[in-house]
Design an enzyme around this catalytic site. Structure first.
Site, PDB file in Angstrom:
ATOM      1  N   VAL A 153     117.920  31.881  37.261  1.00  0.00           N
ATOM      2  CA  VAL A 153     116.718  31.960  38.092  1.00  0.00           C
ATOM      3  C   VAL A 153     116.099  30.595  38.362  1.00  0.00           C
ATOM      4  O   VAL A 153     115.233  30.464  39.233  1.00  0.00           O
ATOM      5  CB  VAL A 153     115.652  32.897  37.469  1.00  0.00           C
ATOM      6  N   LYS A 205      95.707  48.688  26.777  1.00  0.00           N
ATOM      7  CA  LYS A 205      95.504  49.582  25.625  1.00  0.00           C
ATOM      8  C   LYS A 205      94.251  50.408  25.872  1.00  0.00           C
ATOM      9  O   LYS A 205      93.182  49.847  26.119  1.00  0.00           O
ATOM     10  CB  LYS A 205      95.286  48.754  24.351  1.00  0.00           C
ATOM     11  N   LYS A 221     102.550  36.850  29.268  1.00  0.00           N
ATOM     12  CA  LYS A 221     101.848  35.905  28.391  1.00  0.00           C
ATOM     13  C   LYS A 221     102.859  35.272  27.440  1.00  0.00           C
ATOM     14  O   LYS A 221     103.863  35.926  27.143  1.00  0.00           O
ATOM     15  CB  LYS A 221     100.722  36.602  27.639  1.00  0.00           C
ATOM     16  N   LYS A 275     101.200  37.361  10.726  1.00  0.00           N
ATOM     17  CA  LYS A 275     102.414  38.157  10.494  1.00  0.00           C
ATOM     18  C   LYS A 275     102.721  38.222   9.004  1.00  0.00           C
ATOM     19  O   LYS A 275     102.233  37.399   8.234  1.00  0.00           O
ATOM     20  CB  LYS A 275     103.601  37.481  11.186  1.00  0.00           C
ATOM     21  N   HIS A 298      95.530  37.672  23.795  1.00  0.00           N
ATOM     22  CA  HIS A 298      95.006  39.019  23.543  1.00  0.00           C
ATOM     23  C   HIS A 298      93.602  39.035  22.929  1.00  0.00           C
ATOM     24  O   HIS A 298      92.716  39.731  23.398  1.00  0.00           O
ATOM     25  CB  HIS A 298      95.930  39.771  22.581  1.00  0.00           C
TER      26      HIS A 298
END
Ligand code: NDP
Length: 483
Positions: free
Chosen positions: A106, A190, A156, A346, A248
């Site tokens: 691309v 959401k 994002k 995480k 977010h």
């Protein structure tokens, strides 16, 4: 070349508001496409939407159209067949049978234009690519390469820093009008996140106390047990701050802190989101306003997790953090002095996805009351989708001994799930749930000084064992309280 100004949005475009006929996914072999986009599309179709859409996949892999169709069939079948208001498996089979795959680089001059020229307009082009590749791909396009009504869908993080986000906005602005650019932040798809608007603006109870007079602090937390899950190629270049907070959590913060728009029209809503983010910044004493950490070996639910720096694909010299926390100030009349703590990490010991509004104590509690003395809170859970409101009330037994009662509600999640909502907006031409260009740049402005300070090692990199609550020197009690 022409630059499309925001004011030109509503005028003239042949396909303005017209349903998209072709969805072209660039990065068809990627994780996002397989795990989120295709199931999202399947859910849309099962809800009787995305009628007659032609789906085209493109990527660098040497797949045949048959390989791609096989993958589609698997992804569609895996997308909860229990949902939907009608039996649309026939429609999904039709999409699958009519779908083609094209091997293409691309970023190669002209390759994308040639592919697009063969598609039925209007076309939505979904850049499910690494951010730097998306930018290069857009830069190869000319406005005349795109049929009227084309929509461009950017994932994002939007750009890799503020400068690249600005550059990307300039490129995109030459290609299509602003309202034909969908900068995806799937948190805005959401249902619970959007419920913040209903909760705040449809209830007389809350809005009068929604300010610094009554609210002590706001915590927005997105802690996961999930580890790297083979995504080091992307994650090690990003880290927790860029991956979660820059996009977010700042959007969630904006919905919590914005003033009431007069309508839910995309311009009203996005103006108000933009205004509150423009007023936001992190205090430049980054040692007190930010924290970062990285996980070491540990175990989560009986599963051994290696040191982050020993994970395959991780380059320790990058100094990537897996847990980040920043305190944002919103410098306006409503919020001056109220810390908004944004945290995400995480490999933690428990999943915790919620916004916590901590209220100040009453100005005067009549002498004679005893009992609970911790602050009352409103918790908005983002999975499971819940609301919890603390109230201190007279308890049983000694009626002047206060008891903490928590009102709880479970909220209905949208059956479309976030990526179904995102694709619905793209295909129907509604940019309300996408991030406007100026706002995308502002999110970088807020976090960029922090990234620079961290790069310069002005803030220590703490450590926490995978499966723990975080670094031992971080008090978790101060982050929205323990439950
Ligand atoms: P992956 O690395 O899994 O996929 C990227 C895809 O792009 C691959 O199919 C890759 O093909 C293809 N690609 C890379 N370079 C080229 C090129 N020059 N020409 C054609 N194809 C190319 O990334 P993800 O799917 O995880 O992420 C994609 C985007 O979505 C990122 O911006 C990410 O931040 C965002 N995102 C991802 C989420 C997720 O859970 N995965 C969640 C939210 C956002 P090949 O493998 O052959 O190189």
């Amino acid at each position: 070349m022409t630059t499309h100004a925001i004011d030109e949005q509503a005028s003239g475009h042949q396909f303005q508001g017209q349903a998209i006929k072709t969805l072209l996914i660039l990065g068809a072999s990627g994780d996002l496409t397989g795990r989120l986009l295709l199931p999202g599309l399947a859910r849309l179709v099962r809800h009787g939407k995305a009628e007659g859409i032609t789906l085209v996949g493109a990527g660098s892999d040497a797949w045949s159209t048959e390989d791609w169709q096989e993958r589609l069939a698997t992804s569609f079948a895996a997308a909860s067949p229990d949902t939907g208001t009608r039996n649309d498996d026939g429609a999904l089979e039709q999409i699958c049978a009519g779908s083609t795959y094209h091997q293409v680089d691309v970023t190669a001059e002209g390759s994308l234009a040639e592919l697009i020229a063969g598609l039925q307009p209007p076309v939505a082009i979904y850049f499910a690519l690494p951010p730097a590749v998306s930018e290069k791909a857009c830069a190869t396009l000319e406005p005349e390469d795109l049929p009227d009504g084309s929509r461009l869908v950017m994932e994002k993080p939007f750009g890799t820093d503020r400068e690249s986000a600005t550059r990307l906005n300039t490129i995109l602005g030459r290609l299509v009008p602003e309202d034909h650019i969908h900068r995806v932040d799937h948190f805005l798809g959401k249902a619970t996140v959007l419920n913040i608007l209903g909760l705040r603006f449809a209830n007389r109870l809350l809005e009068p106390v929604w300010n610094s007079l009554h609210i002590d602090s706001v915590d927005i937390v997105f802690d996961e047990k999930l580890t790297l899950e083979n995504r080091a190629r992307y994650y090690d270049g990003a880290g927790a701050l860029k991956d979660m907070i820059q996009s977010h959590l700042l959007q969630v913060m904006a919905l919590i802190a914005m003033n009431a728009p007069s309508t839910l029209h995309e311009r009203d809503l996005r103006d108000h989101i933009g205004t509150v983010l423009r007023a936001s910044s992190v205090h430049p004493d980054f040692r007190s306003s930010t924290r970062r950490a990285r996980y070491t070996a540990g175990s989560i639910d009986g599963r051994e997790v290696p040191n982050y720096v020993d994970e395959s694909g991780v380059d320790p010299s990058r100094g990537t953090e897996t847990l980040a926390e920043i305190v944002v100030s919103i410098n306006n009349e409503r919020w001056a002095g109220v810390p908004f703590r944004l945290r995400s990490g995480k490999s933690l010991g428990r999943t915790r996805k919620e916004a916590v509004i901590t209220f100040k104590p009453v100005n005067h509690l009549p002498d004679g009351f005893t009992g609970v003395d911790s602050p009352t809170r409103l918790r908005i859970g983002f999975g499971p989708d819940t609301l919890e409101l603390d109230l201190d009330v007279n308890g049983p037994g000694d009626v002047f001994c206060l008891d903490r009662a928590t009102l709880q509600a479970e909220l209905n999640a949208s059956e479309l799930l976030p990526y179904g909502e995102v694709l619905d907006g793209v295909l129907s031409g509604d940019p309300t749930l996408s991030v406007r260009g100026d706002t995308a740049e502002d999110c970088w402005r807020i976090v960029e000084p922090v990234l620079e300070a961290w790069k310069a090692n002005d803030v220590p990199m703490d450590e926490y064992p995978a499966g723990s609550a975080g670094p031992s020197n971080w008090s978790t009690a101060e982050v929205g309280g323990e439950k």
